[in-house]
Design an enzyme around this catalytic site. Structure first.
Site, PDB file in Angstrom:
ATOM      1  N   GLU A  84       0.783  -1.230   0.000  1.00 54.56           N
ATOM      2  CA  GLU A  84       0.000   0.000   0.000  1.00 54.56           C
ATOM      3  C   GLU A  84       0.817   1.285   0.000  1.00 54.56           C
ATOM      4  OE1 GLU A  84      -3.327   0.052  -0.233  1.00 54.56           O
ATOM      5  OE2 GLU A  84      -3.375  -2.130  -0.344  1.00 54.56           O
ATOM      6  N   SER A 367     -52.866 -19.716  37.125  1.00 53.59           N
ATOM      7  CA  SER A 367     -52.690 -20.465  38.372  1.00 53.59           C
ATOM      8  C   SER A 367     -51.237 -20.710  38.752  1.00 53.59           C
ATOM      9  CB  SER A 367     -53.416 -21.808  38.274  1.00 53.59           C
ATOM     10  OG  SER A 367     -54.804 -21.606  38.224  1.00 53.59           O
TER      11      SER A 367
END
Length: 613
Positions: A84, A367
């Site tokens: 690069e 319940s």
């Protein structure tokens, strides 16, 4: 003569303004957008065995794991420089030789195809700009690069670049890419061919990553190896050997989902809950949590989680599915001895960031709430025992007149029998005798805070105003399972930062919140519910199960009274406590539960059987 002078003045003025722009724009960007320089690293979540189950998206990107420069092998750094920006350490942010060559190519081809950007320029573009190939963007890139060079050292710039460069498949930075493509946590273990593969990716991350295009990646690798040999970084023999290696995805890639780094589908609900919990514990936002670079260790059990996911994927477990809509379900398993959540499903097809029904206080427990609000407080008060005889008759409490299912009454019944058969009248009478205030306080000790809207006797039958979550129901039952001691339900064991420092560590309370005699008596009664009563489908053979079913009626005009809205089972073994909820997200005349709570009990048994094999 004057004309030439005027032109010269204009040129000087333009160059001066251009120079001032270059030195001020970049410095202004660095000053006004400090968040762009913040280190973002994906937070990792592990299960109880230490296995990574999720790597989270950073705030604005994909997956990243920050690494200091000394954590990277020299050859990796040199490979990127060779590819690069070979003159990186010899220029001040602008590689004029490379830039000149790129400009000549642009002129020859009559376009802006050649970048000629130094690593500093690429960093400037990636942090602050977009990829538009315009002259103004190029000027801004140069200006920011100059400012970066002035503020940071070369090593700092290279470190930032190597950590934020896009490497395909939503991976940012070389460390994340090394793990994603090669299963390498320690970058010093990378081989030459792997280093060259990584260095070749930035030019075209989508086409040069080895997972999507192994042949193109191999060709690009050969180019990088040629550059490295040309610059004397490797020998010809090393170059040829590294060129010939074929890419074989490691197990970490083979096991990855279509979106790299995403948790296994089985863990989706749990991961969302972990992020929320971490945010609450640390004060960080969820976005900050995801990109903090932490390791979050959870108590999630792989076998239990997979067992739950597989059971939820079995459509035969949900007989009330309609053609246009599925029955939904959620479940939580908690280790009562320390409060750790071992498994969680927030729905049958959970989506990241979607509804997590396991932690939403939205459903009436029916319940299954009786042990928490009626029977538990009665035992704790010392006035009642499992063998106490309770009235089982139609009674009116002001304007409230509860009724038994089917309108059947026996006149009187033992407490343990009333719970076993889930009879309504004795539960309401018990709550009335014990007192609403006392019952509320008892429920709060189990982790369920009730509001003023719940100061009424209908809560004895699970008529809770806001509703409760499976998480809270399971946590409440852990107190019965743990001899009266509460450990707050939690997913997170420990959070450490990127340097291994502990940010948070859970401390189990094991706090005695009700008497052990109350808890043990409740366990005996709830074991009878499973062995002989309404929860019989929750049985696990040799493992004793204590638990309670819960059902709420749909109560829709024109629909059978047997139509149900919510089905529950909450229960426990000697090791783990779990809560199951089933129902439609929106109950109406076309979408209600025809089944009873037995299907929830059966789902509990199926998951627990597989989870504990």
């Amino acid at each position: 003569m004057y004309y030439v002078f005027d032109v010269a003045v204009v040129v000087v003025l333009i160059l001066t303004l251009f120079y001032l722009y270059l030195i001020t724009y970049g410095e202004g960007m660095l000053r006004n957008r400090p968040e762009a320089m913040q280190v973002a690293s994906s937070t990792i979540i592990t299960n109880a065995e230490g296995t990574e189950i999720s790597r989270l998206h950073t705030q604005t990107k994909g997956y990243s794991e920050y690494a200091e420069l000394n954590a990277m092998p020299d050859l990796l750094k040199m490979a990127f420089l060779a590819t690069e920006d070979r003159r990186f350490y010899n220029h001040d942010g602008l590689d004029f030789i490379g830039l000149g060559r790129a400009i000549m190519q642009d002129i020859l081809h009559m376009n802006l195809s050649q970048g000629g950007s130094s690593i500093t320029q690429q960093l400037a573009r990636n942090l602050y700009l977009n990829g538009d190939k315009t002259l103004s963007r190029k000027m801004n890139e140069i200006s920011i690069a100059m400012a970066l060079e002035k503020k940071y050292s070369k090593d700092e710039i290279l470190e930032m670049y190597l950590n934020q460069i896009y490497m395909g498949r939503q991976e940012y930075g070389v460390k994340a890419a090394a793990w994603r493509y090669f299963g390498m946590k320690d970058m010093h273990q990378l081989k030459l061919w792997q280093i060259a593969t990584l260095a070749g990716m930035p030019k075209g991350p989508s086409i040069y990553n080895p997972v999507d295009h192994p042949e193109l990646s191999k060709q690009r690798r050969a180019v990088i190896l040629g550059l490295m040999h040309e610059q004397g970084l490797i020998t010809r023999k090393q170059m040829l050997q590294a060129r010939g290696v074929d890419y074989t995805p490691p197990e970490t890639v083979l096991n990855a989902t279509t979106t790299p780094g995403l948790s296994e589908p089985a863990y989706v609900s749990a991961v969302d809950a972990v992020i929320q919990e971490a945010s609450r514990l640390t004060g960080k936002s969820e976005a900050e949590t995801q990109s903090a670079g932490w390791v979050i260790q959870t108590g999630l059990d792989e076998q239990a989680q997979l067992a739950m996911a597989e059971t939820f994927a079995d459509a035969t477990r949900f007989p009330d599915d309609r053609q246009d809509e599925q029955v939904q379900a959620s479940m939580v398993i908690i280790d009562q001895h320390n409060g750790e959540v071992k498994a969680m499903m927030g729905g049958r097809n959970p989506l990241k960031g979607g509804i997590n029904r396991a932690i939403m206080d939205a459903r009436q427990p029916g319940s299954s709430f009786k042990p928490i609000i009626a029977y538990g407080p009665a035992l704790e008060s010392g006035k009642f025992k499992p063998e106490s005889i309770l009235p089982d008759k139609r009674m009116q409490y002001g304007s409230y007149q509860p009724s038994n299912l089917g309108g059947r009454y026996s006149g009187s019944i033992a407490m343990s029998q009333a719970l076993q058969k889930s009879i309504n009248a004795p539960a309401v009478w018990l709550l009335h005798e014990t007192g609403l205030k006392y019952a509320h306080q008892f429920a709060a000790r189990l982790g369920i805070e009730l509001g003023k809207e719940d100061l009424n006797l209908s809560i004895a039958l699970g008529g809770v105003h806001q509703g409760v979550s499976p998480m809270k129901m399971a946590q409440a039952y852990t107190v019965f399972a743990n001899h009266g001691k509460l450990n707050t339900a939690h997913l997170i064991r420990k959070i450490t930062d990127s340097r291994g420092r502990t940010i948070y560590a859970h401390k189990s309370e094991n706090k005695q919140v009700i008497s052990s005699s109350t808890a043990n008596a409740m366990t005996r009664m709830l074991q009878n519910v499973v062995s002989q009563g309404t929860g019989s489908r929750a049985q696990l053979g040799q493992h004793k199960v204590a638990g309670k079913t819960g059902t709420t009626q749909a109560a829709i005009p024109g629909v059978s009274r047997e139509a149900n809205r919510d089905l529950w089972f909450v229960g426990y073994t000697s090791n783990w406590t779990a809560a199951v909820w089933m129902g439609f997200d929106h109950t109406d005349a076309e979408h209600y539960m025809k089944s009873g709570s037995g299907v929830a009990a059966e789902l509990f048994a199926t998951v627990m059987r597989s989870a504990t094999q």
